[in-house]
Structures are given as C-alpha cells and as structure tokens.
Design a protein around this motif. Structure first.
Motif, PDB file in Angstrom:
ATOM      1  N   VAL A  38     -27.886   4.896  -3.827  1.00  0.00           N
ATOM      2  CA  VAL A  38     -28.624   3.745  -4.352  1.00  0.00           C
ATOM      3  C   VAL A  38     -30.105   4.083  -4.555  1.00  0.00           C
ATOM      4  O   VAL A  38     -30.799   4.486  -3.619  1.00  0.00           O
ATOM      5  N   ALA A  39     -30.586   3.908  -5.768  1.00  0.00           N
ATOM      6  CA  ALA A  39     -32.014   4.100  -6.050  1.00  0.00           C
ATOM      7  C   ALA A  39     -32.798   2.882  -5.588  1.00  0.00           C
ATOM      8  O   ALA A  39     -32.362   1.744  -5.767  1.00  0.00           O
ATOM      9  N   THR A  40     -33.963   3.132  -4.997  1.00  0.00           N
ATOM     10  CA  THR A  40     -34.839   2.061  -4.539  1.00  0.00           C
ATOM     11  C   THR A  40     -36.211   2.221  -5.194  1.00  0.00           C
ATOM     12  O   THR A  40     -36.515   3.279  -5.761  1.00  0.00           O
ATOM     13  N   PRO A  41     -37.070   1.207  -5.151  1.00  0.00           N
ATOM     14  CA  PRO A  41     -38.363   1.286  -5.835  1.00  0.00           C
ATOM     15  C   PRO A  41     -39.227   2.452  -5.350  1.00  0.00           C
ATOM     16  O   PRO A  41     -39.177   2.842  -4.185  1.00  0.00           O
ATOM     17  N   ILE A  42     -40.049   2.996  -6.266  1.00  0.00           N
ATOM     18  CA  ILE A  42     -40.986   4.052  -5.887  1.00  0.00           C
ATOM     19  C   ILE A  42     -42.325   3.461  -5.451  1.00  0.00           C
ATOM     20  O   ILE A  42     -43.210   4.199  -5.015  1.00  0.00           O
ATOM     21  N   GLY A  43     -42.469   2.170  -5.556  1.00  0.00           N
ATOM     22  CA  GLY A  43     -43.709   1.510  -5.142  1.00  0.00           C
ATOM     23  C   GLY A  43     -43.565   0.006  -5.206  1.00  0.00           C
ATOM     24  O   GLY A  43     -43.467  -0.680  -4.195  1.00  0.00           O
ATOM     25  N   ASN A  44     -43.504  -0.521  -6.408  1.00  0.00           N
ATOM     26  CA  ASN A  44     -43.382  -1.960  -6.613  1.00  0.00           C
ATOM     27  C   ASN A  44     -41.982  -2.423  -6.222  1.00  0.00           C
ATOM     28  O   ASN A  44     -40.994  -2.026  -6.841  1.00  0.00           O
ATOM     29  N   LEU A 108     -20.675   3.064   2.870  1.00  0.00           N
ATOM     30  CA  LEU A 108     -22.015   3.417   3.314  1.00  0.00           C
ATOM     31  C   LEU A 108     -22.925   3.591   2.102  1.00  0.00           C
ATOM     32  O   LEU A 108     -22.521   4.187   1.095  1.00  0.00           O
ATOM     33  N   ALA A 109     -24.142   3.080   2.217  1.00  0.00           N
ATOM     34  CA  ALA A 109     -25.131   3.239   1.157  1.00  0.00           C
ATOM     35  C   ALA A 109     -26.138   4.309   1.581  1.00  0.00           C
ATOM     36  O   ALA A 109     -26.554   4.353   2.745  1.00  0.00           O
ATOM     37  N   LEU A 110     -26.526   5.179   0.662  1.00  0.00           N
ATOM     38  CA  LEU A 110     -27.521   6.223   0.918  1.00  0.00           C
ATOM     39  C   LEU A 110     -28.772   5.911   0.114  1.00  0.00           C
ATOM     40  O   LEU A 110     -28.710   5.746  -1.111  1.00  0.00           O
ATOM     41  N   ILE A 111     -29.922   5.817   0.787  1.00  0.00           N
ATOM     42  CA  ILE A 111     -31.195   5.602   0.101  1.00  0.00           C
ATOM     43  C   ILE A 111     -32.216   6.624   0.616  1.00  0.00           C
ATOM     44  O   ILE A 111     -32.070   7.176   1.703  1.00  0.00           O
ATOM     45  N   SER A 112     -33.248   6.859  -0.185  1.00  0.00           N
ATOM     46  CA  SER A 112     -34.344   7.739   0.232  1.00  0.00           C
ATOM     47  C   SER A 112     -35.568   6.873   0.524  1.00  0.00           C
ATOM     48  O   SER A 112     -35.515   5.648   0.419  1.00  0.00           O
ATOM     49  N   ASP A 113     -36.678   7.528   0.862  1.00  0.00           N
ATOM     50  CA  ASP A 113     -37.916   6.768   1.091  1.00  0.00           C
ATOM     51  C   ASP A 113     -38.264   5.933  -0.127  1.00  0.00           C
ATOM     52  O   ASP A 113     -38.723   4.797  -0.023  1.00  0.00           O
ATOM     53  N   ALA A 114     -38.079   6.526  -1.300  1.00  0.00           N
ATOM     54  CA  ALA A 114     -38.427   5.852  -2.552  1.00  0.00           C
ATOM     55  C   ALA A 114     -37.742   6.577  -3.699  1.00  0.00           C
ATOM     56  O   ALA A 114     -37.589   7.796  -3.667  1.00  0.00           O
ATOM     57  N   GLY A 115     -37.325   5.820  -4.705  1.00  0.00           N
ATOM     58  CA  GLY A 115     -36.737   6.426  -5.890  1.00  0.00           C
ATOM     59  C   GLY A 115     -35.265   6.741  -5.731  1.00  0.00           C
ATOM     60  O   GLY A 115     -34.540   6.118  -4.952  1.00  0.00           O
ATOM     61  N   THR A 116     -34.821   7.746  -6.465  1.00  0.00           N
ATOM     62  CA  THR A 116     -33.405   8.094  -6.530  1.00  0.00           C
ATOM     63  C   THR A 116     -33.049   9.158  -5.494  1.00  0.00           C
ATOM     64  O   THR A 116     -33.655  10.221  -5.487  1.00  0.00           O
ATOM     65  N   PRO A 117     -32.078   8.891  -4.624  1.00  0.00           N
ATOM     66  CA  PRO A 117     -31.676   9.903  -3.640  1.00  0.00           C
ATOM     67  C   PRO A 117     -31.193  11.186  -4.315  1.00  0.00           C
ATOM     68  O   PRO A 117     -30.766  11.181  -5.474  1.00  0.00           O
ATOM     69  N   LEU A 118     -31.275  12.280  -3.554  1.00  0.00           N
ATOM     70  CA  LEU A 118     -30.892  13.629  -3.974  1.00  0.00           C
ATOM     71  C   LEU A 118     -31.970  14.319  -4.797  1.00  0.00           C
ATOM     72  O   LEU A 118     -31.897  15.526  -5.033  1.00  0.00           O
TER      73      LEU A 118
END
Length: 308
Positions: A38-44, A108-118
């Motif tokens: 799952v991609a998450t916001p890079i800031g906003n 299970l969902a995989l997310i990073s600190d920000a943006g697209t995982p991997l």
C-alpha cells in the motif's frame, strides 16, 4: 443435561471495520488473505487514496517501517488496525512470521515511512518470498517521490532510470555516476541533505552541464524545486547551509550526438592538455562531446604519455 447437549455458539462475527473521511465513517469490506502493498502519502496526508484507507482499515495487521510515523496517518483517518514493525533491522525475524500469518489466512498490509513500498525500502524480500510461496500479493498504488519529482522537473519523461541513493563516498559515487553516463534516459536519484552539494558536484564532473532539478519536501508546506544546469545547481548548494527535508535529484538524458572522429577527439584532448591537467582536460572534452569522462581520461593519459 449432558455437556454435549449444550447448543453450539455461532462463530463470533468480525466487528465492522471503518475509516473516516471528513469525519464520516466509511465501511471497509473484508479482505481476502494475502499481502497488500500500500502506497502512503510522501508528505501531504490528503494524498492517500480511498482504496488504501479501506485496505489499511480492513487488514489484520499493518507492517510498517516506522510505526511512530505511520500512527499519524492512521489517527488522521480513524484506523485502529494493529501496527507491526517491519524494517531492515528486524526483517530477517519478522518476515517468516508475516508469511506464516498470511498462509494461515490473514490479510497483511505493507507500508513504508512514505510513498510506495519497495522503492528504497526493505519490502522487496518480503514480496519475493510471498510470491515464491504462492501467496497472493496485491498493489494499492499511490504517491511516489520519484514520480512526483519527475513530473515537476521539466525534463523528458518518456524514458527514466531510477537509481535511488548513490554511494556516500565521492570516489565510489563518481564511479557509479560514470557508469550511468550513457543511459539514454532521465536519471532520478534520492539524496541526503548533508551530501547534496557534493553529489551535484560529482554529477557535473561526470555528466557535464546537463539540465537538472532538485526537488525538496514535495507535497509539504516548504516544497521547493530548483531547476538549472548541474554546474549552476552545484554552485548554488555549495554556497550555503545544507537544505532540510527529503530530496530528489532529476538529471536530463545525454544529448544525442553524432559519433566523434577519433582524430578530432585527439586534437581536442591535446589542445586541452596545453593548459589543463589530464583530469581537467578529460572533464572538459568529455563535457564538450557528451562522452563518458572515464573513456576520455584514459585517452588523455595515453596522449600525455606520448607527448613526453
């Protein structure tokens, strides 16, 4: 009454999962077992997709690179799914546990600190092993710092090469940049603020004065994009304090040039050697003809030796 005569209790239904959109609860349908990237916001935080929120709310657990950062996003949208750390320091132990949970029927969902995982994070091995084990892997695309920077750089987007972080030491960094010099595409790099000025200097030394852009804090309050040739950008950032925030450097592709006659090339090198060192002469001629500096340096060394 015998113990077996007691009526069987029906299985407990899973409580409805929801997430909030402008304060309004939205149902999150159950997920099929599998790993959801799952991609998450890079800031906003407003850049998250509705599908991402639904997956995060419905998952049995969220594998997060930094749970402290991820809690901010989940709190914003009223998501209470448990967070489990998954990062480069615990991946060897956490990965088998995550794969086992998926094999047992969990989502299970995989997310990073920000943006697209991997993309410059440790999720690759988890996805690779999940695929190898025949487990379902689903992507929920969204924000990416590399793509966002490419969109605002003003440079060609038909072909691009994502390099990520260059080596931290200058010698190794220049060697890697030199290997990328002939790639017929726009180059995209991530860089730490403390190394930005040095990296721009090395990029200019190996690639010449190509057009480039430095994108900082994309989608955030202090978003900034500086555009110019590599030599000018290197001079700008060398003259001040190191910038703050997340940084993406985008460099234009090499200019298409006709093949340079060997005699003409030797003439240019010899002319440059009259006033410059071998290193500087090679850099000047390489920039003039759009050729790899290492190639010209080797020829300049040979010509300098012959003229002694």
């Amino acid at each position: 009454m015998k113990r077996d005569d007691h009526p069987q209790r029906p299985p407990t239904a899973r409580p409805e999962r929801t997430f909030l959109v402008h304060g309004v609860p939205v149902p999150a349908p159950p997920l099929a077992p599998g790993l959801y990237v799952v991609a998450t916001p890079i800031g906003n935080l407003g850049d998250v997709t509705l599908r991402a929120l639904s997956i995060l709310a419905a998952a049995d657990a969220i594998l997060a690179e930094d749970t402290r950062i991820s809690r901010t996003l989940l709190a914003r949208y009223g998501i209470e799914t448990p967070l489990t750390p998954y990062h480069e320091h615990n991946a060897a132990e956490a990965r088998p546990r995550a794969l086992r949970r998926i094999a047992e029927g969990q989502a299970l969902a995989l997310i990073s600190d920000a943006g697209t995982p991997l993309v410059s994070d440790p999720g690759f091995k988890l996805v690779a092993e999940a695929v190898g084990a025949g487990l379902a892997v689903t992507a929920a695309p969204g924000a990416s710092a590399a793509l966002a920077a490419l969109c605002v750089a003003g440079l060609p987007t038909d072909r691009f090469f994502f390099e990520g972080f260059l080596p931290p030491r200058s010698a190794a960094r220049r060697e890697r940049i030199n290997a990328l010099a002939a790639v017929p595409a726009t180059l995209v790099f991530y860089e730490a603020p403390s190394r930005l000025a040095e990296t721009l200097t090395d990029l200019e030394a190996e690639l010449g004065a190509r057009p480039a852009a430095v994108a900082r804090e994309l989608t955030k309050l202090h978003e900034e994009v500086r555009r110019g040739t590599l030599d000018k950008l290197a001079a700008e950032f060398a003259g001040g304090e190191a910038p703050r925030g997340e940084i993406v450097v985008v460099v234009g592709p090499p200019q298409a040039r006709e093949a340079v006659d060997a005699g003409v090339l030797d003439g240019d090198i010899l002319a440059a050697l009259r006033t410059l060192s071998v290193k500087d002469a090679a850099a000047a001629v390489a920039a003039k003809h759009g050729l790899p500096r290492r190639q010209i340096y080797a020829r300049a060394l040979a010509l300098a030796g012959e003229s002694r």
